[in-house]
Write a protein that holds these residues in place. Sequence first.
Motif, PDB file in Angstrom:
ATOM      1  N   ARG A  17       0.819  -1.197   0.000  1.00 42.50           N
ATOM      2  CA  ARG A  17       0.000   0.000   0.000  1.00 42.50           C
ATOM      3  C   ARG A  17       0.862   1.260   0.000  1.00 42.50           C
ATOM      4  O   ARG A  17       1.873   1.340   0.705  1.00 42.50           O
ATOM      5  CB  ARG A  17      -0.927   0.037   1.228  1.00 42.50           C
ATOM      6  CG  ARG A  17      -1.998  -1.042   1.220  1.00 42.50           C
ATOM      7  CD  ARG A  17      -2.996  -0.830   0.088  1.00 42.50           C
ATOM      8  NE  ARG A  17      -4.045  -1.820   0.092  1.00 42.50           N
ATOM      9  CZ  ARG A  17      -4.002  -2.976  -0.569  1.00 42.50           C
ATOM     10  NH1 ARG A  17      -2.912  -3.279  -1.274  1.00 42.50           N
ATOM     11  NH2 ARG A  17      -5.020  -3.816  -0.541  1.00 42.50           N
ATOM     12  N   ARG A  19       1.435   4.856   1.202  1.00 34.86           N
ATOM     13  CA  ARG A  19       1.031   5.774   2.278  1.00 34.86           C
ATOM     14  C   ARG A  19       1.097   7.168   1.699  1.00 34.86           C
ATOM     15  O   ARG A  19       2.175   7.722   1.452  1.00 34.86           O
ATOM     16  CB  ARG A  19       1.964   5.627   3.485  1.00 34.86           C
ATOM     17  CG  ARG A  19       1.469   6.416   4.708  1.00 34.86           C
ATOM     18  CD  ARG A  19       0.131   5.872   5.210  1.00 34.86           C
ATOM     19  NE  ARG A  19      -0.282   6.535   6.442  1.00 34.86           N
ATOM     20  CZ  ARG A  19      -1.218   7.495   6.495  1.00 34.86           C
ATOM     21  NH1 ARG A  19      -1.805   7.913   5.389  1.00 34.86           N
ATOM     22  NH2 ARG A  19      -1.543   8.029   7.656  1.00 34.86           N
ATOM     23  N   GLU A  22      -4.007  11.873   1.062  1.00 30.69           N
ATOM     24  CA  GLU A  22      -4.754  12.578   0.025  1.00 30.69           C
ATOM     25  C   GLU A  22      -5.450  13.816   0.590  1.00 30.69           C
ATOM     26  O   GLU A  22      -5.848  13.856   1.741  1.00 30.69           O
ATOM     27  CB  GLU A  22      -5.802  11.640  -0.579  1.00 30.69           C
ATOM     28  CG  GLU A  22      -5.222  10.355  -1.124  1.00 30.69           C
ATOM     29  CD  GLU A  22      -6.265   9.272  -1.228  1.00 30.69           C
ATOM     30  OE1 GLU A  22      -6.535   8.827  -2.342  1.00 30.69           O
ATOM     31  OE2 GLU A  22      -6.799   8.897  -0.168  1.00 30.69           O
ATOM     32  N   ARG A 120     -10.295  10.505   2.905  1.00 27.05           N
ATOM     33  CA  ARG A 120      -8.882  10.270   2.626  1.00 27.05           C
ATOM     34  C   ARG A 120      -8.332   9.103   3.433  1.00 27.05           C
ATOM     35  O   ARG A 120      -9.001   8.563   4.308  1.00 27.05           O
ATOM     36  CB  ARG A 120      -8.086  11.539   2.950  1.00 27.05           C
ATOM     37  CG  ARG A 120      -8.045  11.880   4.429  1.00 27.05           C
ATOM     38  CD  ARG A 120      -7.361  13.210   4.672  1.00 27.05           C
ATOM     39  NE  ARG A 120      -8.125  14.299   4.104  1.00 27.05           N
ATOM     40  CZ  ARG A 120      -7.741  15.571   4.136  1.00 27.05           C
ATOM     41  NH1 ARG A 120      -6.586  15.896   4.683  1.00 27.05           N
ATOM     42  NH2 ARG A 120      -8.499  16.522   3.624  1.00 27.05           N
ATOM     43  N   GLN A 121      -7.099   8.744   3.152  1.00 29.55           N
ATOM     44  CA  GLN A 121      -6.420   7.674   3.876  1.00 29.55           C
ATOM     45  C   GLN A 121      -5.944   8.205   5.229  1.00 29.55           C
ATOM     46  O   GLN A 121      -5.284   9.233   5.299  1.00 29.55           O
ATOM     47  CB  GLN A 121      -5.235   7.174   3.055  1.00 29.55           C
ATOM     48  CG  GLN A 121      -4.528   5.965   3.630  1.00 29.55           C
ATOM     49  CD  GLN A 121      -3.227   5.698   2.906  1.00 29.55           C
ATOM     50  OE1 GLN A 121      -2.292   6.482   2.992  1.00 29.55           O
ATOM     51  NE2 GLN A 121      -3.167   4.595   2.172  1.00 29.55           N
ATOM     52  N   THR A 206     -13.016   9.979   7.694  1.00 32.83           N
ATOM     53  CA  THR A 206     -13.123   8.930   6.680  1.00 32.83           C
ATOM     54  C   THR A 206     -14.154   7.891   7.104  1.00 32.83           C
ATOM     55  O   THR A 206     -14.208   7.491   8.270  1.00 32.83           O
ATOM     56  CB  THR A 206     -11.754   8.275   6.462  1.00 32.83           C
ATOM     57  OG1 THR A 206     -10.831   9.270   6.023  1.00 32.83           O
ATOM     58  CG2 THR A 206     -11.833   7.173   5.423  1.00 32.83           C
ATOM     59  N   LEU A 235      -4.918   1.186   9.158  1.00 29.34           N
ATOM     60  CA  LEU A 235      -4.885   2.135   8.053  1.00 29.34           C
ATOM     61  C   LEU A 235      -6.223   2.061   7.330  1.00 29.34           C
ATOM     62  O   LEU A 235      -6.607   0.998   6.825  1.00 29.34           O
ATOM     63  CB  LEU A 235      -3.735   1.801   7.097  1.00 29.34           C
ATOM     64  CG  LEU A 235      -3.437   2.810   5.984  1.00 29.34           C
ATOM     65  CD1 LEU A 235      -2.985   4.141   6.570  1.00 29.34           C
ATOM     66  CD2 LEU A 235      -2.371   2.261   5.041  1.00 29.34           C
ATOM     67  N   SER A 237      -8.930   3.684   4.423  1.00 24.85           N
ATOM     68  CA  SER A 237      -9.106   4.501   3.224  1.00 24.85           C
ATOM     69  C   SER A 237     -10.563   4.467   2.796  1.00 24.85           C
ATOM     70  O   SER A 237     -11.182   3.394   2.766  1.00 24.85           O
ATOM     71  CB  SER A 237      -8.223   3.993   2.079  1.00 24.85           C
ATOM     72  OG  SER A 237      -8.524   4.671   0.868  1.00 24.85           O
TER      73      SER A 237
END
Length: 332
Positions: A17, A19, A22, A120-121, A206, A235, A237
């Motif tokens: 992934r 990182r 965004e 966003r992430q 998110t 994490l 997203s």
Amino acid sequence: MTYSSGWPVLPRTIIKRERWPEGYTGKSIPLVYREQEVVPDQPVLRISTPENIVAHEQKAANADSAHARSFSSSPTLFNPSSDIDIPSGLHGRVIGFTPRGGVVIESHAALLQGAVGAGRQVAGVLTMWRTPSIYSPQPIPPGAILVVPGSLTFALLHQALNSGVVGVVASSITLRDLEGFLRTDYLQLLRSFNREHMLEQLPPLTILLTEGIGSAIMPAHILSLLHQYQGSIALLSGAFSLRDGQFPELAISIPLGELEKGWQPVQPDITLALGSQVRICAGKQIGMVGVIDYFFAYEQSFASGIRARAVRLRLEDGSFEVVPSTLIERIS
């Protein structure tokens, strides 16, 4: 719903992934090197504001001059406090960097992919939500990823936002509450070609929904996985694009102790067969989980008036249900 990984939940897999935070404007400065081992709360890149970018570039251009020394001591041109350090969110190995400055990490992880998402992430600590009472109100810790087993509401989203929560994982939400919170038409959001611009317009929270739009509850096998990793950094997203085959996801790195016990990744198989555990993904039974007990040789008639190829499921409560084959997805 078809998931890019094959199953909506993969308890053991290897992921790669990027990182990348965004929705931020600024220059990315990696804080790690290739092949470096990182932990979830370790900063892996720094986002500098436009003002700091100018300072960095001027300092580099004048590094060998006396002017550079006087420039570097000016607090008005360089303010480190306005930089944003981005944690990895994963335990793993840095395997590369992207042209925009993102850090690519390989990790052994548990992966949950959602049906609907936005935002966003972000990285945060998985925290289970309990329905508060007047006798024991539940504080929501800032920086958490909040897990809500049931449906989200507009009020709960705003409470989470005001508490500093970075993300919410829940089962479902009404379209009215979702669009009211996002302050945008959700279909327009999905069709947007300028993702970075759209993220700048969304609230900084998110969202991942395991079941999607409606009022379905979270399946037991998903809730069990999230309970298992409560307190872990994950994490999250909210990226969702049918055009690009991208789905919202939650990635949780496997603890080192588990990796030392003969850990092997799960290879997803989406083929429907006798004994396959499946989930009903539409209709009145949406979210229910069962095992394929029988394949019908001929099309079956349903109350809606349609005729379709079907299977018989033995549900978790021991009952049986006949459902069209197109309305189920294999989950293990």
